[in-house]
Design an enzyme around this catalytic site. Structure first.
Site, PDB file in Angstrom:
ATOM      1  N   ARG A 173       0.861  -1.185   0.000  1.00  0.00           N
ATOM      2  CA  ARG A 173       0.000   0.000   0.000  1.00  0.00           C
ATOM      3  C   ARG A 173       0.897   1.236   0.000  1.00  0.00           C
ATOM      4  O   ARG A 173       1.780   1.358   0.853  1.00  0.00           O
ATOM      5  CB  ARG A 173      -0.904   0.010   1.221  1.00  0.00           C
ATOM      6  CG  ARG A 173      -1.851   1.195   1.202  1.00  0.00           C
ATOM      7  CD  ARG A 173      -2.885   1.111   2.275  1.00  0.00           C
ATOM      8  NE  ARG A 173      -3.725   2.308   2.219  1.00  0.00           N
ATOM      9  CZ  ARG A 173      -4.652   2.589   3.102  1.00  0.00           C
ATOM     10  NH1 ARG A 173      -4.892   1.766   4.095  1.00  0.00           N
ATOM     11  NH2 ARG A 173      -5.357   3.680   3.000  1.00  0.00           N
ATOM     12  N   ARG A 201      -7.173  -1.299  -2.249  1.00  0.00           N
ATOM     13  CA  ARG A 201      -5.906  -1.527  -1.549  1.00  0.00           C
ATOM     14  C   ARG A 201      -5.698  -2.992  -1.220  1.00  0.00           C
ATOM     15  O   ARG A 201      -6.666  -3.730  -1.021  1.00  0.00           O
ATOM     16  CB  ARG A 201      -5.849  -0.695  -0.277  1.00  0.00           C
ATOM     17  CG  ARG A 201      -6.995  -1.022   0.657  1.00  0.00           C
ATOM     18  CD  ARG A 201      -7.362   0.081   1.590  1.00  0.00           C
ATOM     19  NE  ARG A 201      -7.784   1.239   0.843  1.00  0.00           N
ATOM     20  CZ  ARG A 201      -8.258   2.337   1.379  1.00  0.00           C
ATOM     21  NH1 ARG A 201      -8.391   2.437   2.664  1.00  0.00           N
ATOM     22  NH2 ARG A 201      -8.632   3.353   0.646  1.00  0.00           N
ATOM     23  N   ASP A 238      -5.654  -2.668   4.469  1.00  0.00           N
ATOM     24  CA  ASP A 238      -5.986  -1.466   5.217  1.00  0.00           C
ATOM     25  C   ASP A 238      -6.078  -1.887   6.675  1.00  0.00           C
ATOM     26  O   ASP A 238      -6.810  -2.827   7.005  1.00  0.00           O
ATOM     27  CB  ASP A 238      -7.325  -0.895   4.724  1.00  0.00           C
ATOM     28  CG  ASP A 238      -7.693   0.411   5.402  1.00  0.00           C
ATOM     29  OD1 ASP A 238      -6.781   1.204   5.709  1.00  0.00           O
ATOM     30  OD2 ASP A 238      -8.896   0.638   5.620  1.00  0.00           O
ATOM     31  N   ASP A 284      -6.758  -0.357  10.477  1.00  0.00           N
ATOM     32  CA  ASP A 284      -7.241   0.795  11.240  1.00  0.00           C
ATOM     33  C   ASP A 284      -7.215   0.483  12.723  1.00  0.00           C
ATOM     34  O   ASP A 284      -7.735  -0.553  13.156  1.00  0.00           O
ATOM     35  CB  ASP A 284      -8.680   1.148  10.851  1.00  0.00           C
ATOM     36  CG  ASP A 284      -8.797   1.749   9.469  1.00  0.00           C
ATOM     37  OD1 ASP A 284      -7.860   2.445   9.043  1.00  0.00           O
ATOM     38  OD2 ASP A 284      -9.832   1.519   8.818  1.00  0.00           O
TER      39      ASP A 284
END
Length: 170
Positions: free
Chosen positions: A87, A97, A100, A102
């Protein structure tokens, strides 16, 4: 020891393998122990609250971590894993992507800083985050809203057209 919850998502390439690799890399990190990982869920790609039918669907999961890292250092590690998995460090919001990651919650910490806001501002607004999180931490209470993950998930599913389904590899 601190408890952190992270959301994982991928919509490019071998999505399940990308998520598995990210979880492995987290577990291989000093000062991080992965204590739980949810099943995978599939959901349509979104640009904000708008479906993105031209983008491939996402696989999503949630993981619980025990860590001695600070929230900022943990976030740095998540970003390192994203970059190592392809990424771009500078990426367009909502772009497809490979991975990811988070940081959703870190204990019951509430903070708003230039580089990190906790809890994640969108954590309680996304079915694809709440469903997997509900599998591993249904009774976790959002430190701002004082509502459990299970209740947030049930409310959001009842009030919106957002969906995610448990994914079975075909």
């Amino acid at each position: 020891m601190h408890i952190a919850y992270i959301g994982l998502g991928s919509n490019l390439g071998d999505r399940a393998a990308h998520i598995e690799r990210a979880v492995t890399q987290l577990g291989d990190t000093d000062d991080i122990t992965v204590t739980a990982c949810s099943p995978l869920y599939e959901s349509a790609a979104m640009h904000g609250k708008t479906p993105a039918p031209d983008d491939p669907p996402y696989l999503n999961a949630a993981a619980a971590l025990e860590t001695t890292l600070s929230p900022e250092t943990l976030l740095e590690r998540l970003l390192e894993i994203e970059v190592a998995m392809g990424r771009p460090a500078q990426h367009q919001k909502d772009a497809p992507r490979t991975i990811d990651l988070d940081l959703l919650f870190y204990d019951d910490l509430v903070q708003e800083a230039k580089t990190l806001t906790l809890p994640h501002p969108e954590a309680g607004k996304r079915v694809f985050v709440l469903l997997p999180l509900c599998d591993i931490a249904p009774l976790f209470v959002h430190p701002v809203t004082k509502v459990s993950v299970r209740t947030m998930c049930e409310r959001l599913q009842a009030e919106s057209n957002m969906t995610a389904t448990r994914w079975n590899k075909k």
